[in-house]
Design an enzyme around this catalytic site. Structure first.
Site, PDB file in Angstrom:
ATOM      1  N   SER A 261       0.862  -1.204   0.000  1.00  0.00           N
ATOM      2  CA  SER A 261       0.000   0.000   0.000  1.00  0.00           C
ATOM      3  C   SER A 261       0.884   1.235   0.000  1.00  0.00           C
ATOM      4  O   SER A 261       2.096   1.144   0.162  1.00  0.00           O
ATOM      5  CB  SER A 261      -0.866   0.007   1.262  1.00  0.00           C
ATOM      6  OG  SER A 261      -0.041   0.383   2.372  1.00  0.00           O
ATOM      7  N   ASP A 262       0.264   2.392  -0.153  1.00  0.00           N
ATOM      8  CA  ASP A 262       1.025   3.620   0.064  1.00  0.00           C
ATOM      9  C   ASP A 262       0.959   3.953   1.563  1.00  0.00           C
ATOM     10  O   ASP A 262       0.282   3.278   2.338  1.00  0.00           O
ATOM     11  CB  ASP A 262       0.461   4.758  -0.810  1.00  0.00           C
ATOM     12  CG  ASP A 262       1.498   5.833  -1.070  1.00  0.00           C
ATOM     13  OD1 ASP A 262       1.401   6.524  -2.086  1.00  0.00           O
ATOM     14  OD2 ASP A 262       2.440   5.960  -0.251  1.00  0.00           O
ATOM     15  N   TRP A 263       1.680   5.001   1.924  1.00  0.00           N
ATOM     16  CA  TRP A 263       1.881   5.351   3.335  1.00  0.00           C
ATOM     17  C   TRP A 263       0.550   5.492   4.086  1.00  0.00           C
ATOM     18  O   TRP A 263      -0.252   6.362   3.774  1.00  0.00           O
ATOM     19  CB  TRP A 263       2.660   6.678   3.413  1.00  0.00           C
ATOM     20  CG  TRP A 263       3.023   7.120   4.786  1.00  0.00           C
ATOM     21  CD1 TRP A 263       2.193   7.644   5.723  1.00  0.00           C
ATOM     22  CD2 TRP A 263       4.322   7.069   5.387  1.00  0.00           C
ATOM     23  NE1 TRP A 263       2.891   7.927   6.863  1.00  0.00           N
ATOM     24  CE2 TRP A 263       4.195   7.589   6.694  1.00  0.00           C
ATOM     25  CE3 TRP A 263       5.576   6.644   4.968  1.00  0.00           C
ATOM     26  CZ2 TRP A 263       5.278   7.687   7.573  1.00  0.00           C
ATOM     27  CZ3 TRP A 263       6.655   6.750   5.842  1.00  0.00           C
ATOM     28  CH2 TRP A 263       6.499   7.260   7.117  1.00  0.00           C
ATOM     29  N   ALA A 265      -2.136   4.106   3.911  1.00  0.00           N
ATOM     30  CA  ALA A 265      -3.350   4.126   3.081  1.00  0.00           C
ATOM     31  C   ALA A 265      -4.408   3.168   3.601  1.00  0.00           C
ATOM     32  O   ALA A 265      -5.608   3.384   3.373  1.00  0.00           O
ATOM     33  CB  ALA A 265      -2.994   3.776   1.638  1.00  0.00           C
TER      34      ALA A 265
END
Ligand code: GLC
Length: 741
Positions: A261-263, A265
Site C-alpha cells: 500500500s502507500d503510506w 493508506a
C-alpha cells in the site's frame, strides 16, 4: 533458498509471524523507545516491532547491517528485514527529476541513470526503491507531475520500463541492483481539480487506453513490487480495489510479485468512508490483494483476530506472506541478509566523479530550448550578466531527493566561478525565490523566509542589466512547490520574479530566461519579454555546470517537452492526444462561436508536447510509406529524410504519431507510437524509419475488446506533436476474420 525450503519455512511460522511479514514500519520506529513513542501511539506493541517484515527509509550500510543482525537474532525464524526507500531520481548523486528525464526521450540514458542510483542505494543497504512512478499526468496543478514522465502513455511506458531495467539489472542477486516498485497503481495522476489525493473519475476505456499502458510496460519489464495509490478510482480506493489489483494487475497484466500500500493508506480507508473500523479496513485490503501494509497499524493490530474468528481465511495471510518471502528470497537475503550494504563501497561510489558526470550529462539532455531569437544562444563566456534568484540557489534537486545533501549541489554561480572563462561574470539575485506572502510548507520543514532586501536587490539587478550586453535571467518555482501534496491553483511565476522580469527587460532587450522548477508553468510573460527560454527543470547535483555548458554551447540542447506548457491554468487538464469533438476548433478564440473553444484563451498550449529547439535547424522530407495499404499480418515502414540545415551539429528527436481517422469509438487526433534521436552535422542527412504494425493500430472497441479495425490512418512524422507532415495508410479488411464472423 530453494522453493521447497521456503515453503517449509512459511509452514513453520506462527500466525503472528506470518502477519508480521505483511507489516512495514517507518524508519523512525527504529529510534530508541519507539514503542512508548510513535509506535505505541499507533497501538503497536514490542511484538509487532519484533516480527515486522520491512522498514522504510532507513539508509546507510553500517546502520542497516547492525539493525539486520540484531533483528534476525531476535526473530523466532531469523527472517531478514526488507529495507525499502524512495530513490526517485538518484540516491546521493541526484539526477534530473523524472519529468525532465522524460524530456531526453532517451530510455537508454534513463536506464543508465537508474542503474547508478541502484548502485549507490544498494551500497547503502537498500533492497527496494519506490520507483518508477508511471502515473500519466495532464494537469500541471498536481505537484507530483514532477515525479512523472508527463502526458503521453507511450513515453511514460518507455521511461518506466527503462527505470525498472536500470534498477533491477539482469538479476536481483547481482551486486548493485535493487528491486523496483512501480507506483501508484492506478490513475493517481488524474485527481479532480489537480488536487493531490482527490478522487479520480475515469471511464474504463480511458483508463485502459491512456493510464494503464505505462504500468503494463513496467510490469512487462519485470518490476518486482507494485504500490497501490492513495486515490479512489471511480469511488473505490485502490488499496481496497479487488478488480484493479486481482483482475487488472494480476490476471490481465500477469503480475506475480508483491503489492504494497502507500503510506498509511489502509488506515485512510476509514477516512474514505468505506471501512467503519480498522478491522474492516484490514479485511478489504487483504481481500483486494494488498500484501504489505505500509506504516499503518491495520494489519498488525487486526489480522490475528480476523483469522481466528474466521472472518479472514488463513490462506489470504499465507498468500501475501508467501509473496513477501519470495521477494526476500529473490534478493538473496536469506543467504546474504546485508545484500550489498558495504561501507567501503559506499565511500567509493556515492557522488563519484563518474556519477556526477553522468548526472550532468543527463541534465544537459533534459533541457528544453523553447525560444532562441536572434541567436541569443549560445553565449560568449563574458557577454552576459547572470541575474535572478536561481543564480546562487542551491535547491536544484527535486523534492524527493531526500537522501541527498543540498551542499553537494553545484549552483550556476559556483559553475561560473569554477570556470576561468566566466569567473568574472557579474551576478545579482534580483529578488527572493518566492513571495514573502506565500509561505511554503516544504516536504520535511517550512521553507525558510528569503531575507533578501527586495528593493535593494531589484535596484542592483536593474543597474547590472542596464550596463550589460545580454542578461541570463535564472527564474523558477522553489523545488518545494512540487512533489507530494504540493498542488497549486495558479501556474504563474512568483510575483517578485515577474517584477524582476519586467524591470530587467525594461532596460535590456537581450534577455535569456533559464527556467527552473518541477512543473510546466504559465510562462507567457517570458515568451513575450525575453528572446530565449531554456527550461532546466530541477537538474540535480550537477545542475549548475550543465546549465553553463549548455549556455556556452559546449552542450547543445536536445530535450523535447514530455508535457506541454499551457497557455494558462484555465486549460487544465490539457494534452495533445485529445479527441476531435464534433466541433473541432483551431485559430483565434475571438473568431466564431459554435466550436469547441473558449471565448478568452486558445485551445492550443503555449508550447506543445514533443516540442524543443536546438542550436541548429532541421528539415524533414515528406513521409514515405513502403506501402499505403497493409493487412493485419503485415507491416509497413514509414520514413523521412532529416537534414541538418543549420551551422552547427545537433540532435533531433524524430517522432511518429498515428491518427485513426474513423473507428467504432472516437480516437485521439494524435498518438505517439515511436521516436528516434539522430545526431547530424551541418549539411548531413539521414533517413529515420519506423515500422508500423497492426498492434500499433489497436483500440478498445465498443465491446472493450483490444483489437484493430480496418480503415484509414494518418501517419505523422515530425519534430513535435503538432507536425502536419503526414501520409495516409489503410488497414485492409482481414478476409480471414470476415469469414470467421
Ligand atoms: C508517500 C508517497 C509514495 C512514497 C511513499 C513512501 O506518501 O505517496 O510515493 O513512495 O509514501 O515514502
Amino acid at each position: 533458498m530453494t522453493e521447497s525450503a521456503l515453503r517449509a519455512l512459511i509452514n513453520d511460522l506462527t500466525l503472528e509471524e506470518k502477519i508480521g511479514q505483511l507489516v512495514q514500519l517507518p524508519g523512525y520506529f527504529q529510534s530508541e523507545g519507539a514503542v512508548t513513542g510513535p509506535a505505541g501511539d499507533m497501538g503497536l506493541t514490542q511484538d509487532d516491532l519484533r516480527l515486522a517484515g520491512s522498514y522504510l527509509s532507513i539508509i546507510g550500510a553500517e546502520k542497516i547491517k547492525k539493525l539486520q543482525t540484531a533483528f534476525m537474532a531476535q526473530h523466532p525464524h531469523h527472517i531478514p528485514l526488507l529495507f525499502m526507500a524512495d530513490i526517485i531520481n538518484g540516491y546521493r548523486t541526484v539526477f534530473p527529476i523524472p519529468l525532465a528525464q522524460a524530456c531526453t526521450f532517451d530510455p537508454e540514458g534513463v536506464e543508465e541513470g537508474a542503474a547508478i542510483a541502484a548502485k549507490e542505494a544498494a551500497a547503502a543497504g537498500i533492497h527496494v526503491t519506490f520507483s518508477p512512478m508511471a502515473d500519466l499526468v495532464r494537469d500541471a496543478r498536481w505537484g507530483r507531475v514532477m515525479e512523472s514522465a508527463g502526458e503521453d502513455p507511450y513515453l511514460n511506458g518507455c521511461m518506466a520500463a527503462a527505470m525498472v531495467r536500470g534498477y533491477q539489472g539482469k538479476s536481483l542477486h547481482d551486486r548493485g541492483h535493487i528491486a523496483a516498485c512501480l507506483k501508484h497503481f492506478a490513475g493517481y495522476g488524474a485527481p479532480e481539480g489537480g488536487r493531490d489525493y482527490n478522487n479520480v473519475e475515469l471511464s474504463e476505456r480511458t483508463l485502459r487506453e491512456d493510464y494503464l499502458p505505462a504500468y503494463q510496460a513496467a510490469v512487462e519489464a519485470g518490476c518486482e513490487v507494485v504500490m497501490t495509490s492513495f486515490n479512489t478510482l471511480n469511488r473505490i480506493p485502490s488499496a481496497a480495489n479487488e478488480w484493479l489489483v486481482k483482475e487488472v494487475l494480476r490476471r490481465e497484466m500477469g503480475f506475480t510479485g508483491m503489492v504494497i500500500s502507500d503510506w498509511n493508506a489502509l488506515e485512510e480507508l476509514l477516512a474514505h468512508g468505506i471501512a467503519a473500523d480498522q478491522g474492516e479496513a484490514a479485511f478489504l485490503a487483504l481481500r483486494a490483494g494488498v500484501d504489505m501494509d505500509m506504516t499503518s497499524p491495520v494489519y498488525a493490530r487486526n489480522l490475528k483476530q480476523l483469522v481466528e474468528s474466521g472472518k479472514v481465511p488463513l490462506a489470504w495471510v499465507e498468500d501475501s506472506a508467501w509473496r513477501v518471502l519470495q521477494l526476500k528470497n529473490k534478493l538473496g537475503l536469506f543467504e546474504h541478509p546485508f545484500k550489498d550494504a558495504d561501507e567501503e563501497e559506499e565511500r567509493a561510489v556515492l557522488l563519484s566523479p563518474a556519477h556526477r558526470e553522468a548526472a550532468r550529462k543527463m541534465a544537459e539532455k533534459s533541457f528544453v530550448l523553447l525560444k532562441n531569437e536572434d541567436h541569443m544562444l549560445p553565449l560568449q563566456p563574458e557577454e552576459a550578466a547572470f541575474i535572478g534568484p536561481y543564480v546562487d540557489h542551491i535547491y536544484l534537486n527535486g523534492a524527493w531527493s531526500i537522501f541527498a545533501n543540498d551542499q553537494d549541489t553545484v549552483t550556476v554561480k559556483a559553475a561560473l566561478a569554477n570556470d576561468p572563462r566566466t569567473r568574472n561574470v557579474p551576478v545579482a539575485p534580483g529578488c527572493p525565490v518566492h513571495d514573502a506572502d506565500q509561505p511554503i510548507m516544504g516536504f520535511q520543514q517550512p521553507v525558510a523566509r528569503d531575507e533578501t532586501d527586495a528593493e535593494a536587490a531589484l535596484q542592483e539587478a536593474v543597474e547590472l542589466a542596464r550596463r550589460s550586453r545580454k542578461v541570463v535571467l535564472c527564474l523558477g518555482e522553489h523545488r518545494e512547490c512540487t512533489g507530494e501534496a504540493a498542488s497549486r491553483g495558479e501556474l504563474t511565476l512568483p510575483k517578485c520574479q515577474l517584477r524582476l522580469l519586467d524591470a530587467v527587460t525594461a532596460v535590456n532587450e537581450n534577455v535569456i530566461a533559464v527556467l527552473f522548477g518541477g512543473r510546466p508553468l504559465d510562462i507567457r510573460p517570458l515568451k513575450e519579454k525575453t528572446k530565449a527560454i531554456l527550461v532546466a527543470w530541477l537538474p540535480g547535483t550537477e545542475g549548475g555546470p550543465a546549465v553553463l555548458r549548455t549556455l556556452l554551447g559546449e552542450s547543445h540542447p536536445s530535450g523535447r517537452l514530455s508535457m506541454c506548457f499551457p497557455y494558462c491554468v484555465g486549460q487544465m487538464p490539457i494534452h495533445y492526444n485529445h479527441l476531435s469533438t464534433g466541433r473541432p476548433f483551431h485559430g483565434d478564440c475571438h473568431d466564431g462561436r459554435f466550436g469547441s473553444k473558449y471565448q478568452d484563451i486558445p485551445n492550443e498550449p503555449l508550447y506543445p508536447f514533443g516540442f524543443g529547439l536546438t542550436y541548429t535547424t532541421f528539415s524533414y522530407s515528406p513521409v514515405v510509406l513502403s506501402a499505403d495499404r497493409m493487412k493485419a499480418d503485415e507491416t509497413v515502414t514509414a520514413s523521412v529524410t532529416v537534414t541538418n540545415t543549420g551551422t552547427c551539429p545537433g540532435t533531433e528527436t524524430v517522432q511518429m504519431y498515428l491518427r485513426d481517422i474513423s473507428a467504432s469509438v472516437a480516437r485521439p487526433v494524435r498518438m505517439l507510437k515511436a521516436f528516434v534521436k539522430i545526431s547530424l552535422n551541418p549539411g548531413e542527412s539521414r533517413e529515420a524509419a519506423f515500422t508500423i504494425s497492426e498492434k500499433m493500430l489497436r483500440l478498445y472497441d465498443l465491446s472493450m475488446r483490444y483489437v484493430s479495425e480496418p480503415g484509414t490512418f494518418d501517419v505523422f512524422i515530425g519534430p513535435d506533436s503538432q507536425t502536419m507532415n503526414k501520409a495516409r495508410l489503410t488497414l485492409e479488411e482481414d478476409s480471414m476474420a470476415q469469414e470467421m464472423e
